[in-house]
Design an enzyme around this catalytic site. Structure first.
Site, PDB file in Angstrom:
ATOM      1  N   CYS A   1      -4.725   2.296  -3.807  1.00 20.69           N
ATOM      2  CA  CYS A   1      -3.474   2.806  -3.208  1.00 20.69           C
ATOM      3  C   CYS A   1      -2.325   1.826  -3.386  1.00 20.69           C
ATOM      4  O   CYS A   1      -1.457   1.694  -2.517  1.00 20.69           O
ATOM      5  CB  CYS A   1      -3.666   3.148  -1.729  1.00 20.69           C
TER       6      CYS A   1
ATOM      7  N   GLN B   1      -4.740  -5.221   7.076  1.00 23.12           N
ATOM      8  CA  GLN B   1      -5.676  -6.174   6.491  1.00 23.12           C
ATOM      9  C   GLN B   1      -5.640  -7.535   7.183  1.00 23.12           C
ATOM     10  O   GLN B   1      -6.426  -8.417   6.849  1.00 23.12           O
ATOM     11  CB  GLN B   1      -5.361  -6.361   4.997  1.00 23.12           C
TER      12      GLN B   1
ATOM     13  N   ASP C   1       2.884  -4.447   8.185  1.00 19.64           N
ATOM     14  CA  ASP C   1       1.640  -3.689   8.032  1.00 19.64           C
ATOM     15  C   ASP C   1       0.498  -4.685   8.186  1.00 19.64           C
ATOM     16  O   ASP C   1       0.228  -5.494   7.300  1.00 19.64           O
ATOM     17  CB  ASP C   1       1.624  -3.028   6.659  1.00 19.64           C
TER      18      ASP C   1
ATOM     19  N   LYS D   1     -10.619  -0.488  10.266  1.00 20.06           N
ATOM     20  CA  LYS D   1     -10.725  -1.728   9.496  1.00 20.06           C
ATOM     21  C   LYS D   1     -11.021  -2.917  10.405  1.00 20.06           C
ATOM     22  O   LYS D   1     -11.247  -4.032   9.932  1.00 20.06           O
ATOM     23  CB  LYS D   1      -9.428  -1.982   8.721  1.00 20.06           C
TER      24      LYS D   1
ATOM     25  N   HIS E   1       0.865  -1.186   0.000  1.00 13.77           N
ATOM     26  CA  HIS E   1       0.000   0.000   0.000  1.00 13.77           C
ATOM     27  C   HIS E   1       0.899   1.233   0.000  1.00 13.77           C
ATOM     28  O   HIS E   1       2.026   1.197   0.486  1.00 13.77           O
ATOM     29  CB  HIS E   1      -0.867  -0.036   1.265  1.00 13.77           C
TER      30      HIS E   1
END
Length: 416
Positions: free
Chosen positions: A374, A213, A210, A236, A133
């Site tokens: 993104c 997700q 990261d 999220k 991202h």
């Protein structure tokens, strides 16, 4: 497999229809049609436990934290720090390793600045991957420009998997950090992060993941992973916007300089010199997003009450079912065929633009994401302008996928 049979099988462990009652927004009508929300990778919807907690905070607790000796300030501070403990336990971390941020983006920027100031010099190298991202690309580019360092990129396969052999070749004595996504927001790929961390650590190179997700879908144990930095976003994870978490090993946080200056992150201030607080407060300058910090724990509690194993199983079955249905449509190409995926399916249709499909689906009450998500370098790799992305959460159903596929076929027929 017949949808009724498949739904019954999934619902033995997770009752999506019962869960949906906890999410008022799912009762929304769009153009006269029931809302089908397949944009969960962009942001998730919020259960009543979260919505009620937001209102309760402002009705009964609202006050600044760590600054007052009165009742409301003490109450807010206690809830604020109890939430930190809840989040730490969820990640199997210590509370003093949990930093409140505005989201994954700020968490990555914090590490890029503070770790970069402490450890990166001219000629050093940072490694990311081709599927990142923008939030896990741009901060490292900025660091490299600031420090005259070099950014290196792990290549990927056509299926959307990292080339680990190439990753090993990128590592050198100049590598100061590896920063990769745990789960791709565009491809759904679950990266082999355990192996990545193990490989990097053989050369004493720290790793940032990261997890934006990953946390809504997978059980995360930072100690088991042995990861150095891990970050995710509240919005999220069925929580509020404007809140995120950075986990960092104490050995790094203790040596990193502050990201921002102001109240809370100090021990003593004079005009001649300021001494800084200990982590995590060192990295939490100014009045934080108190309400969202407290309420994020409610979202985590809701996830744990539902059960991450049941969530993962239900979402995986949704992904398999949607993929099977979509593959039968002429002209469709699914982007991202990794062997290990979470509940994201991205695709293009020959002769159509993703945005046109998105608009026609919205007319039928279906929310999907279209565009580059993104991840423009990833789109360049596949030589496409963007994709249609359907992303699922535990409140989605097989029946919704059937409606989606029917609406999708209608949209294609209108565009050709």
């Amino acid at each position: 497999m017949d949808i009724a049979v498949k739904s019954k099988k999934a619902n033995r462990e997770l009752d999506a229809e019962a869960i949906r009652k906890d999410f008022p927004i799912l009762q929304t009508k769009v153009n006269g049609q029931p809302l089908i929300y397949f944009d969960n990778a962009a942001t998730s919807q919020k259960p009543l436990a979260v919505l009620n907690a937001i209102q309760e905070y402002y009705k009964e607790t609202n006050s600044n934290v760590h600054r007052g000796i009165h009742y409301l300030s003490n109450k807010a501070t206690n809830q604020f720090e109890e939430s930190r403990k809840t989040i730490a336990a969820h990640l199997n971390a210590s509370p003093d390793e949990i930093i409140y941020t505005r989201g994954t983006t700020e968490a990555i920027n914090l590490v890029a600045f503070s770790f970069g100031e402490a450890y990166v010099k001219s000629g050093d190298e940072i490694i990311i991957s081709h599927m990142e991202h923008h939030s896990n690309i741009v901060p490292w580019q900025m660091l490299c420009e600031r420090k005259n360092a070099v950014l290196k990129v792990i290549p990927i396969t056509e299926e959307g998997e990292l080339k680990l052999d190439e990753f090993k070749k990128l590592l050198s004595s100049k590598t100061k950090l590896v920063a990769v996504t745990h789960v791709s927001n565009t491809l759904g790929t679950v990266n082999p992060v355990e192996e990545i961390i193990e490989i990097a650590h053989t050369k004493n190179i720290p790793v940032l993941l990261d997890g934006a997700q990953a946390v809504p879908h997978l059980k995360i144990d930072v100690k088991k992973l042995d990861v150095d930095f891990y970050c995710f976003s509240g919005h999220k994870t069925f929580g509020p916007t404007g809140i995120g978490i950075l986990y960092g090993k104490s050995k790094w946080l203790n040596d990193m300089p502050p990201y921002q200056g102001g109240g809370e992150m100090i021990k003593e201030v004079t005009f001649e010199k300021t001494t800084y607080n200990e982590p995590p407060l060192r990295f939490e300058a100014g009045t934080p997003n108190i309400e969202a910090s407290i309420v994020l724990a409610k979202a985590i509690d809701y996830i744990n009450k539902t059960g991450l194993d049941a969530i993962a199983k239900h979402e995986h079955e949704l992904l398999l079912y949607a993929t099977e249905k979509l593959e039968k449509i002429n002209g469709i190409k699914i982007i991202g065929r990794a062997a290990h995926k979470t509940s994201v399916v991205s695709f293009v249709v020959e002769g159509t633009h993703p945005s046109d499909i998105g608009i026609l689906l919205d007319k039928q009450g279906i929310a999907v994401r279209t565009g580059h998500h993104c991840t423009q370098p990833l789109m360049d790799f596949y030589k496409i302008p963007g994709t249609v992305r359907a992303s699922f959460a535990f409140y989605n159903t097989f029946e919704e996928i059937d409606i989606f596929v029917k609406a999708f076929n209608k949209a294609i027929s209108m565009l050709k």
